[in-house]
Design a protein around this motif. Structure first.
Motif, PDB file in Angstrom:
ATOM      1  N   LYS A 105       0.848  -1.194   0.000  1.00  0.00           N
ATOM      2  CA  LYS A 105       0.000   0.000   0.000  1.00  0.00           C
ATOM      3  C   LYS A 105       0.887   1.250   0.000  1.00  0.00           C
ATOM      4  O   LYS A 105       1.947   1.270   0.606  1.00  0.00           O
ATOM      5  N   GLU A 106       0.423   2.289  -0.675  1.00  0.00           N
ATOM      6  CA  GLU A 106       1.213   3.514  -0.807  1.00  0.00           C
ATOM      7  C   GLU A 106       1.090   4.384   0.441  1.00  0.00           C
ATOM      8  O   GLU A 106       0.010   4.570   0.986  1.00  0.00           O
ATOM      9  N   ALA A 107       2.203   4.943   0.871  1.00  0.00           N
ATOM     10  CA  ALA A 107       2.229   5.840   2.034  1.00  0.00           C
ATOM     11  C   ALA A 107       1.766   7.232   1.611  1.00  0.00           C
ATOM     12  O   ALA A 107       2.173   7.741   0.567  1.00  0.00           O
ATOM     13  N   LEU A 108       0.915   7.855   2.421  1.00  0.00           N
ATOM     14  CA  LEU A 108       0.418   9.190   2.134  1.00  0.00           C
ATOM     15  C   LEU A 108       1.150  10.261   2.942  1.00  0.00           C
ATOM     16  O   LEU A 108       1.119  11.431   2.584  1.00  0.00           O
ATOM     17  N   ILE A 109       1.782   9.870   4.041  1.00  0.00           N
ATOM     18  CA  ILE A 109       2.498  10.810   4.898  1.00  0.00           C
ATOM     19  C   ILE A 109       3.985  10.727   4.565  1.00  0.00           C
ATOM     20  O   ILE A 109       4.589   9.657   4.634  1.00  0.00           O
ATOM     21  N   THR A 110       4.557  11.866   4.195  1.00  0.00           N
ATOM     22  CA  THR A 110       5.966  11.907   3.816  1.00  0.00           C
ATOM     23  C   THR A 110       6.847  11.972   5.065  1.00  0.00           C
ATOM     24  O   THR A 110       6.368  12.260   6.160  1.00  0.00           O
ATOM     25  N   LYS A 111       8.138  11.758   4.856  1.00  0.00           N
ATOM     26  CA  LYS A 111       9.085  11.806   5.967  1.00  0.00           C
ATOM     27  C   LYS A 111       9.154  13.210   6.560  1.00  0.00           C
ATOM     28  O   LYS A 111       9.256  13.382   7.770  1.00  0.00           O
ATOM     29  N   GLN A 112       9.059  14.225   5.710  1.00  0.00           N
ATOM     30  CA  GLN A 112       9.100  15.611   6.187  1.00  0.00           C
ATOM     31  C   GLN A 112       7.886  15.915   7.066  1.00  0.00           C
ATOM     32  O   GLN A 112       8.025  16.499   8.140  1.00  0.00           O
ATOM     33  N   GLU A 113       6.684  15.508   6.626  1.00  0.00           N
ATOM     34  CA  GLU A 113       5.475  15.703   7.441  1.00  0.00           C
ATOM     35  C   GLU A 113       5.590  14.948   8.756  1.00  0.00           C
ATOM     36  O   GLU A 113       5.191  15.437   9.801  1.00  0.00           O
ATOM     37  N   LEU A 114       6.144  13.748   8.678  1.00  0.00           N
ATOM     38  CA  LEU A 114       6.318  12.921   9.870  1.00  0.00           C
ATOM     39  C   LEU A 114       7.136  13.652  10.924  1.00  0.00           C
ATOM     40  O   LEU A 114       6.726  13.762  12.081  1.00  0.00           O
ATOM     41  N   LEU A 115       8.276  14.171  10.515  1.00  0.00           N
ATOM     42  CA  LEU A 115       9.178  14.812  11.468  1.00  0.00           C
ATOM     43  C   LEU A 115       8.662  16.173  11.928  1.00  0.00           C
ATOM     44  O   LEU A 115       8.852  16.552  13.083  1.00  0.00           O
ATOM     45  N   GLU A 116       7.993  16.922  11.057  1.00  0.00           N
ATOM     46  CA  GLU A 116       7.519  18.258  11.420  1.00  0.00           C
ATOM     47  C   GLU A 116       6.260  18.229  12.281  1.00  0.00           C
ATOM     48  O   GLU A 116       6.132  19.004  13.222  1.00  0.00           O
ATOM     49  N   LYS A 117       5.321  17.357  11.957  1.00  0.00           N
ATOM     50  CA  LYS A 117       4.014  17.387  12.625  1.00  0.00           C
ATOM     51  C   LYS A 117       3.793  16.216  13.585  1.00  0.00           C
ATOM     52  O   LYS A 117       3.506  16.403  14.755  1.00  0.00           O
ATOM     53  N   TYR A 118       3.900  15.007  13.054  1.00  0.00           N
ATOM     54  CA  TYR A 118       3.428  13.832  13.790  1.00  0.00           C
ATOM     55  C   TYR A 118       4.309  13.467  14.982  1.00  0.00           C
ATOM     56  O   TYR A 118       3.805  13.169  16.069  1.00  0.00           O
ATOM     57  N   ILE A 119       5.623  13.487  14.800  1.00  0.00           N
ATOM     58  CA  ILE A 119       6.516  13.148  15.912  1.00  0.00           C
ATOM     59  C   ILE A 119       6.433  14.217  16.990  1.00  0.00           C
ATOM     60  O   ILE A 119       6.410  13.915  18.182  1.00  0.00           O
ATOM     61  N   THR A 120       6.327  15.468  16.584  1.00  0.00           N
ATOM     62  CA  THR A 120       6.159  16.560  17.553  1.00  0.00           C
ATOM     63  C   THR A 120       4.881  16.363  18.354  1.00  0.00           C
ATOM     64  O   THR A 120       4.863  16.573  19.573  1.00  0.00           O
ATOM     65  N   ASP A 121       3.816  15.936  17.687  1.00  0.00           N
ATOM     66  CA  ASP A 121       2.543  15.683  18.367  1.00  0.00           C
ATOM     67  C   ASP A 121       2.678  14.543  19.381  1.00  0.00           C
ATOM     68  O   ASP A 121       2.161  14.640  20.505  1.00  0.00           O
ATOM     69  N   ILE A 122       3.364  13.476  19.021  1.00  0.00           N
ATOM     70  CA  ILE A 122       3.581  12.354  19.947  1.00  0.00           C
ATOM     71  C   ILE A 122       4.382  12.831  21.156  1.00  0.00           C
ATOM     72  O   ILE A 122       4.065  12.489  22.300  1.00  0.00           O
ATOM     73  N   GLN A 123       5.406  13.635  20.902  1.00  0.00           N
ATOM     74  CA  GLN A 123       6.247  14.118  21.992  1.00  0.00           C
ATOM     75  C   GLN A 123       5.440  14.990  22.955  1.00  0.00           C
ATOM     76  O   GLN A 123       5.548  14.841  24.171  1.00  0.00           O
TER      77      GLN A 123
END
Length: 188
Positions: A105-123
């Protein structure tokens, strides 16, 4: 295509009817005429798909002056399609396997979005709540795309017609994951 698999994908195609039977709601399981054999005969289509997820290894550094900082390793995951995220309770087993590109399956979330938004949200929302006063610092050590093996099974019987998504490692139902694919509930 070589992919990094989360877990070892031990659930085999012949075992699917037993796992589907376990996921059925109680009133269906109480029906004495419905058993694993009927479910097995009712399987119309089954395919093994590989669902993309980001796995991020990070170091949580809590400063404690005058003592040395406390460093704690942590591992987060982000579903690369729906944005569902959280922390792994322990480091998962990752293997490499050659799979068909059509099943990935194709990923919709890029590595840049991951590091800028999602990981910050988890933290902020999941790790920081364990620290009352001073919040920790973070060092991201490794980011990699891993794939969760899933079985997508369509079943048509006289009792029900339904599509099931079964985890290829544990045999558990992944209905929540299937529902999140079509919603934007966890997207940032």
């Amino acid at each position: 295509m070589n992919v990094n698999l989360l877990g070892n994908g031990t659930v085999q195609a012949r075992e699917l009817s037993a796992y589907i039977y376990k996921t059925l709601k109680a009133p269906l399981r109480w029906n004495r005429k419905l058993d694993e054999e009927i479910i097995d005969k009712g399987i119309v289509k089954k395919e093994k798909i590989y669902h993309p997820m980001w796995a991020v290894k990070m170091l949580v550094i809590a400063d404690r002056k005058p003592f040395p900082p406390r460093k704690k390793p942590n591992m987060a995951f982000v579903d690369a399609v729906s944005g569902y995220r959280g922390l792994f309770p322990n480091v998962p087993f990752v293997t490499q396997e050659k799979v068909s590109t059509s099943n990935v399956k194709e990923a919709l979330i890029t590595k840049q979005e991951l590091l800028e938004k999602y990981i910050t949200d988890i933290q902020k929302k999941q790790i920081n709540r364990n620290y009352v006063l001073k919040k920790p610092r973070y060092e991201i050590r490794e980011t990699e795309m891993v794939y969760l093996p899933l079985w997508k099974v369509e079943v048509e019987t006289t009792f029900f017609t339904e599509t099931f998504v079964i985890n290829g490692n544990t045999g558990e139902s992944e209905d929540l994951l299937m529902k999140l694919w079509n919603s934007n509930e966890w997207k940032l």
